[in-house]
Design a protein around this motif. Structure first.
Motif, PDB file in Angstrom:
ATOM      1  N   PRO A 340      46.131  43.556  27.465  1.00  0.00           N
ATOM      2  CA  PRO A 340      44.806  43.389  27.219  1.00  0.00           C
ATOM      3  C   PRO A 340      44.185  42.456  28.051  1.00  0.00           C
ATOM      4  O   PRO A 340      44.658  41.411  27.895  1.00  0.00           O
ATOM      5  CB  PRO A 340      45.627  42.206  25.917  1.00  0.00           C
ATOM      6  CG  PRO A 340      47.048  43.614  25.546  1.00  0.00           C
ATOM      7  CD  PRO A 340      47.314  43.796  26.757  1.00  0.00           C
ATOM      8  N   GLY A 341      42.552  42.274  27.767  1.00  0.00           N
ATOM      9  CA  GLY A 341      42.075  41.517  28.248  1.00  0.00           C
ATOM     10  C   GLY A 341      41.915  40.900  30.140  1.00  0.00           C
ATOM     11  O   GLY A 341      41.027  40.516  30.819  1.00  0.00           O
ATOM     12  N   GLY A 342      42.057  42.609  30.390  1.00  0.00           N
ATOM     13  CA  GLY A 342      42.340  42.640  31.991  1.00  0.00           C
ATOM     14  C   GLY A 342      40.553  43.013  33.058  1.00  0.00           C
ATOM     15  O   GLY A 342      40.764  42.505  33.625  1.00  0.00           O
ATOM     16  N   ALA A 343      40.090  43.462  31.673  1.00  0.00           N
ATOM     17  CA  ALA A 343      38.643  43.719  32.917  1.00  0.00           C
ATOM     18  C   ALA A 343      38.335  42.451  32.819  1.00  0.00           C
ATOM     19  O   ALA A 343      36.967  42.211  33.817  1.00  0.00           O
ATOM     20  CB  ALA A 343      37.773  44.202  31.566  1.00  0.00           C
ATOM     21  N   ASP A 344      38.332  41.442  31.833  1.00  0.00           N
ATOM     22  CA  ASP A 344      37.709  39.884  32.043  1.00  0.00           C
ATOM     23  C   ASP A 344      38.754  38.749  32.524  1.00  0.00           C
ATOM     24  O   ASP A 344      38.482  37.351  32.304  1.00  0.00           O
ATOM     25  CB  ASP A 344      37.062  39.692  30.814  1.00  0.00           C
ATOM     26  CG  ASP A 344      36.438  40.887  30.118  1.00  0.00           C
ATOM     27  OD1 ASP A 344      35.481  40.788  30.774  1.00  0.00           O
ATOM     28  OD2 ASP A 344      36.379  41.073  29.102  1.00  0.00           O
ATOM     29  N   ASP A 345      39.744  39.370  33.040  1.00  0.00           N
ATOM     30  CA  ASP A 345      40.857  38.572  34.045  1.00  0.00           C
ATOM     31  C   ASP A 345      40.500  37.750  34.986  1.00  0.00           C
ATOM     32  O   ASP A 345      40.394  38.803  35.919  1.00  0.00           O
ATOM     33  CB  ASP A 345      42.397  38.905  33.956  1.00  0.00           C
ATOM     34  CG  ASP A 345      43.230  37.879  33.929  1.00  0.00           C
ATOM     35  OD1 ASP A 345      43.258  37.086  34.556  1.00  0.00           O
ATOM     36  OD2 ASP A 345      44.423  38.174  33.404  1.00  0.00           O
ATOM     37  N   ARG A 346      40.260  36.166  35.198  1.00  0.00           N
ATOM     38  CA  ARG A 346      39.573  36.214  36.095  1.00  0.00           C
ATOM     39  C   ARG A 346      40.822  35.925  37.294  1.00  0.00           C
ATOM     40  O   ARG A 346      40.665  35.888  38.649  1.00  0.00           O
ATOM     41  CB  ARG A 346      39.389  33.998  36.287  1.00  0.00           C
ATOM     42  CG  ARG A 346      40.291  32.974  35.345  1.00  0.00           C
ATOM     43  CD  ARG A 346      40.097  31.639  35.274  1.00  0.00           C
ATOM     44  NE  ARG A 346      41.226  31.173  34.376  1.00  0.00           N
ATOM     45  CZ  ARG A 346      41.800  30.132  35.322  1.00  0.00           C
ATOM     46  NH1 ARG A 346      41.913  30.432  36.286  1.00  0.00           N
ATOM     47  NH2 ARG A 346      42.825  29.722  35.028  1.00  0.00           N
ATOM     48  N   HIS A 347      42.064  36.171  37.381  1.00  0.00           N
ATOM     49  CA  HIS A 347      43.163  36.055  37.414  1.00  0.00           C
ATOM     50  C   HIS A 347      43.229  37.317  38.780  1.00  0.00           C
ATOM     51  O   HIS A 347      43.706  37.671  39.707  1.00  0.00           O
ATOM     52  CB  HIS A 347      45.548  35.701  36.616  1.00  0.00           C
ATOM     53  CG  HIS A 347      44.764  34.741  36.768  1.00  0.00           C
ATOM     54  ND1 HIS A 347      45.538  33.350  37.089  1.00  0.00           N
ATOM     55  CD2 HIS A 347      44.693  34.147  35.646  1.00  0.00           C
ATOM     56  CE1 HIS A 347      45.223  32.829  36.570  1.00  0.00           C
ATOM     57  NE2 HIS A 347      44.547  32.637  34.948  1.00  0.00           N
ATOM     58  N   VAL A 348      42.824  37.958  37.416  1.00  0.00           N
ATOM     59  CA  VAL A 348      42.514  39.770  38.530  1.00  0.00           C
ATOM     60  C   VAL A 348      41.513  39.788  39.357  1.00  0.00           C
ATOM     61  O   VAL A 348      41.403  40.349  40.733  1.00  0.00           O
ATOM     62  CB  VAL A 348      42.046  41.151  37.298  1.00  0.00           C
ATOM     63  CG1 VAL A 348      41.845  42.369  37.800  1.00  0.00           C
ATOM     64  CG2 VAL A 348      43.323  40.989  36.525  1.00  0.00           C
ATOM     65  N   ARG A 349      39.926  38.913  39.229  1.00  0.00           N
ATOM     66  CA  ARG A 349      39.050  38.734  40.209  1.00  0.00           C
ATOM     67  C   ARG A 349      39.736  37.723  40.911  1.00  0.00           C
ATOM     68  O   ARG A 349      39.633  38.961  42.582  1.00  0.00           O
ATOM     69  CB  ARG A 349      38.047  38.083  39.128  1.00  0.00           C
ATOM     70  CG  ARG A 349      37.359  39.469  38.218  1.00  0.00           C
ATOM     71  CD  ARG A 349      35.542  38.846  38.169  1.00  0.00           C
ATOM     72  NE  ARG A 349      36.573  36.864  37.666  1.00  0.00           N
ATOM     73  CZ  ARG A 349      36.477  37.085  35.933  1.00  0.00           C
ATOM     74  NH1 ARG A 349      36.903  38.191  35.314  1.00  0.00           N
ATOM     75  NH2 ARG A 349      36.690  36.190  35.560  1.00  0.00           N
ATOM     76  N   ALA A 350      40.832  37.092  41.459  1.00  0.00           N
ATOM     77  CA  ALA A 350      40.656  36.031  42.092  1.00  0.00           C
ATOM     78  C   ALA A 350      41.775  37.103  42.891  1.00  0.00           C
ATOM     79  O   ALA A 350      41.805  36.820  44.029  1.00  0.00           O
ATOM     80  CB  ALA A 350      41.657  34.969  42.037  1.00  0.00           C
ATOM     81  N   GLY A 351      42.878  38.022  42.612  1.00  0.00           N
ATOM     82  CA  GLY A 351      43.335  38.683  43.281  1.00  0.00           C
ATOM     83  C   GLY A 351      42.905  40.124  44.041  1.00  0.00           C
ATOM     84  O   GLY A 351      43.063  39.827  45.279  1.00  0.00           O
ATOM     85  N   LEU A 352      42.135  40.619  43.316  1.00  0.00           N
ATOM     86  CA  LEU A 352      41.515  41.773  43.651  1.00  0.00           C
ATOM     87  C   LEU A 352      40.782  40.842  45.440  1.00  0.00           C
ATOM     88  O   LEU A 352      39.767  41.746  46.222  1.00  0.00           O
ATOM     89  CB  LEU A 352      40.436  42.212  42.897  1.00  0.00           C
ATOM     90  CG  LEU A 352      40.860  43.346  41.937  1.00  0.00           C
ATOM     91  CD1 LEU A 352      40.138  44.178  41.365  1.00  0.00           C
ATOM     92  CD2 LEU A 352      42.308  44.531  42.627  1.00  0.00           C
ATOM     93  N   ALA A 353      39.951  39.674  44.986  1.00  0.00           N
ATOM     94  CA  ALA A 353      38.673  39.138  46.399  1.00  0.00           C
ATOM     95  C   ALA A 353      39.839  38.567  47.096  1.00  0.00           C
ATOM     96  O   ALA A 353      40.001  38.377  48.172  1.00  0.00           O
ATOM     97  CB  ALA A 353      38.572  37.786  45.471  1.00  0.00           C
ATOM     98  N   TRP A 354      41.478  38.925  47.073  1.00  0.00           N
ATOM     99  CA  TRP A 354      42.066  38.159  48.336  1.00  0.00           C
ATOM    100  C   TRP A 354      42.461  39.571  49.007  1.00  0.00           C
ATOM    101  O   TRP A 354      42.446  39.003  49.944  1.00  0.00           O
ATOM    102  CB  TRP A 354      43.679  37.315  47.567  1.00  0.00           C
ATOM    103  CG  TRP A 354      44.259  37.394  48.906  1.00  0.00           C
ATOM    104  CD1 TRP A 354      44.494  35.997  48.901  1.00  0.00           C
ATOM    105  CD2 TRP A 354      45.735  37.490  49.281  1.00  0.00           C
ATOM    106  NE1 TRP A 354      45.165  35.494  49.814  1.00  0.00           N
ATOM    107  CE2 TRP A 354      46.088  36.604  49.973  1.00  0.00           C
ATOM    108  CE3 TRP A 354      45.746  39.079  49.383  1.00  0.00           C
ATOM    109  CZ2 TRP A 354      47.104  37.164  51.072  1.00  0.00           C
ATOM    110  CZ3 TRP A 354      46.977  39.407  50.183  1.00  0.00           C
ATOM    111  CH2 TRP A 354      47.683  38.185  51.122  1.00  0.00           C
ATOM    112  N   LEU A 355      42.851  40.544  48.321  1.00  0.00           N
ATOM    113  CA  LEU A 355      43.180  41.466  48.705  1.00  0.00           C
ATOM    114  C   LEU A 355      41.867  42.088  49.723  1.00  0.00           C
ATOM    115  O   LEU A 355      42.022  42.777  50.570  1.00  0.00           O
ATOM    116  CB  LEU A 355      43.684  42.546  47.768  1.00  0.00           C
ATOM    117  CG  LEU A 355      44.386  42.297  47.489  1.00  0.00           C
ATOM    118  CD1 LEU A 355      45.033  43.504  45.997  1.00  0.00           C
ATOM    119  CD2 LEU A 355      45.417  42.745  48.547  1.00  0.00           C
TER     120      LEU A 355
END
Length: 591
Positions: A340-355
């Motif tokens: 839940p809330g994954g679409a707006d999760d800043r941690h996801v954005r940071a992880g994808l940016a690292w990748l």
């Protein structure tokens, strides 16, 4: 069993597997498997380090460790972790530690170990050159004979940060400490001494960076093996005595009461495998996973790892101070997206940016450092396929430059027989994990005839290597099937468009159901620790997570087919990879 009976059995297995996984959830949200993963390799490394760093202050820990190694030596003379066949690297280092620390008391144990090491093939049976060199080093310390000369570790390599990072990746701090030790003991000419003086500050800066970013605890990545090797090198070099003292204190504090040292904690890895399975089983909204989401948030690294040239935003496999891992970063990002809330999760954005920032120029992903040298920590098809999956989950399309470039790279890494390599888990030779992961990525992101033909070859390799009982092993048909390989293959084939009613997926699901233990878990096979093919461990969390996820996916595919909806790919059920025009497997898919 009939199809209807299989459907019911799969449902029962998913329910039992879910309950078993949730029982391993800790109060902080992490999933943890096994309270005690005693490692003879870690114990040998820690004991050797303490001997050189602080023998008097560590006398009690050394005595307990020597006793533990003597008592846990196998009847064949060797050592390995529980559930793993005797291994040459672990046996060689344990023998060296015993000969160094208790030459009289352990004389018979060392003799038996050396005989077993030779029976296993000696250094020639160790697939990684860096580990062969480590055996020579430990045997030199102990005064034992060894094959070959000790190779020089040029300290001056560290004067070229970009090159040394690409060549050494996560080994960089270890290399820096070992090269410092070597420079203190080897004779060099005037030019060599100048280079050593120039490079020494750079080596110390690399180690200090790793030390400080972990809170100056003395431990490195919460790992006795890494900490022991770095402590050993620094102690022998005479440099950074404050770090040596801190590392020795940390090693003593990490010792088990019985004298052993454990495998490093795998909190993120275990949590990823368990949570991915629970999400697949329909538990994304389960309140018990709220704490798990928060735990993954806490374990994302908010600061860059400057020594390795890695930006912030990654996950590692262990503690909140873990070292960067592309595989864990891809898996954690994909999991958080589905909570839940994954679409707006800043941690996801940071992880994808690292990748995105660490994608190799060729389109692949290496373990940690961009454009790493191919080999132990370099570009990996399975890891690249996992990142592709995370990007697709985030909304990236097949035409996204990152995805398209990665798929092109995957095409170039397919073996003539259709298989793909995997660096980790079962790693090394082409096998089921890499092939299944690549098949899933190609099935989801492939758009051209070339992509579809590659997917079809990967699918056909999986079908050819299936055992008559419905299981898969490492790709060598004489070995018994494993839970992990069978689960990877089942997911890959379903992603490629095979119907759950087809013989191969149905038999795989049946095999996994039959392999489930009474406690709801599954019995694991050995997977790689540290360096592929050299040291392994058997892990309940990985086996249970993979099996539950595969069976839950099978159940969802059955349900989707029953109501006439499409599965995860655009291919018609039973036709294989979308757009290939390949015939359905039918009975012809049997090995």
């Amino acid at each position: 069993m009939p199809a209807s009976a299989l459907t019911e059995s799969v449902g029962t297995a998913v329910t039992a597997g879910t309950e078993a996984l949730l029982a391993h959830r800790r109060d902080d949200g992490a999933f943890v498997f096994g309270a005690h993963h005693a490692s003879p390799l870690n114990t040998a490394g820690a004991l050797t380090a303490l001997h050189f760093a602080d023998p008097e202050g560590s006398a009690e820990a050394i005595e307990r460790g020597v006793t533990w190694l003597c008592e846990t030596q196998r009847d064949d003379g060797g050592w390995a972790m529980r559930g793993v066949p005797t291994e040459p690297l672990t046996t060689a280092l344990a023998a060296a530690a015993l000969h160094l620390l208790a030459p009289r008391r352990a004389a018979s144990a060392v003799h038996a170990a050396r005989a077993r090491f030779d029976e296993l093939g000696g250094s020639g049976a160790v697939p990684e050159p860096a580990m062969t060199a480590l055996i020579r080093q430990f045997h030199t310390f102990a005064g034992l004979p060894h094959e070959g000369a000790q190779r020089r570790l040029p300290l001056e390599l560290l004067l070229f940060p970009g090159l040394s990072r690409r060549l050494l990746s996560l080994r960089l701090p270890i290399y820096a400490s070992q090269a410092l030790a070597q420079s203190a003991h080897r004779r060099r000419g005037p030019a060599g001494r100048v280079l050593d003086r120039l490079a020494r500050p750079r080596a110390l800066a690399i180690i200090h960076d790793a030390y400080e970013r972990e809170g100056a605890t003395g431990g490195f990545s919460t790992d006795p093996w890494l900490t022991g090797l770095i402590c050993l090198g620094l102690a022998r070099s005479g440099q950074a005595p404050d770090l040596v003292r801190a590392a020795a204190r940390w090693l003593r504090s990490a010792a088990n009461p019985d004298g052993s040292w454990d495998l490093m904690p795998l909190d993120v890895t275990w949590t990823n495998f368990a949570t991915a399975a629970l999400i697949e089983a329909g538990h994304a909204e389960d309140p018990q996973l709220i704490g798990t989401r928060e735990m993954l948030h806490r374990h994302q690294q908010p600061e860059p790892f400057d020594a390795l040239g890695c930006p912030a935003g990654y996950w590692g496999f262990s503690s909140p101070r873990s070292w960067p891992m592309a595989l864990e970063t891809a898996e954690s990002s994909a999991i958080l997206l589905k909570l839940p809330g994954g679409a707006d999760d800043r941690h996801v954005r940071a992880g994808l940016a690292w990748l995105t920032a660490t994608q190799d120029a060729a389109g692949s992903w290496s373990l940690a450092v961009r454009n790493s040298k191919p080999g132990g920590f370099g570009p990996c098809p399975q890891m690249t396929a996992k990142v592709v999956g995370a990007l697709l989950d985030s909304g990236a399309g097949a035409d996204d430059p990152r995805v398209a470039k990665a798929v092109r790279w995957l095409l170039g890494r397919q073996r003539p027989d259709g298989s793909f390599e995997a660096m980790w888990y079962r790693g090394g030779t082409p096998g089921t994990p890499g092939t299944a992961a690549a098949l899933e990525a190609l099935s989801r992101a492939g758009r051209t005839g070339e992509h579809h033909r590659a997917a079809a070859r990967a699918r056909d390799w999986l079908l050819r290597t299936r055992h008559p009982d419905g299981s898969w092993s490492t790709g060598e048909g004489t070995r018994p099937g494993t839970v992990e390989e069978t689960a990877w293959a089942l997911r890959g084939l379903l992603a490629a468009g095979l119907s759950p009613a087809d013989p191969a997926p149905a038999a795989a699901a049946r095999w996994l159901v039959d392999a489930q233990r009474a406690d709801g878990g599954w019995t694991p096979g050995p997977v790689n620790e540290y360096v592929r093919g050299c040291a392994r461990y058997a892990d309940d969390g990985i086996a249970a997570g993979l099996a539950l996820r595969a069976l839950a996916h099978y159940r969802s595919a059955e349900a989707a087919e029953a109501i006439g909806t499409t599965g995860p790919t655009t291919g018609a059920p039973g036709t294989g990879a979308p757009g290939t025009g390949a015939p359905g497997t039918g009975e012809g898919g049997r090995k």
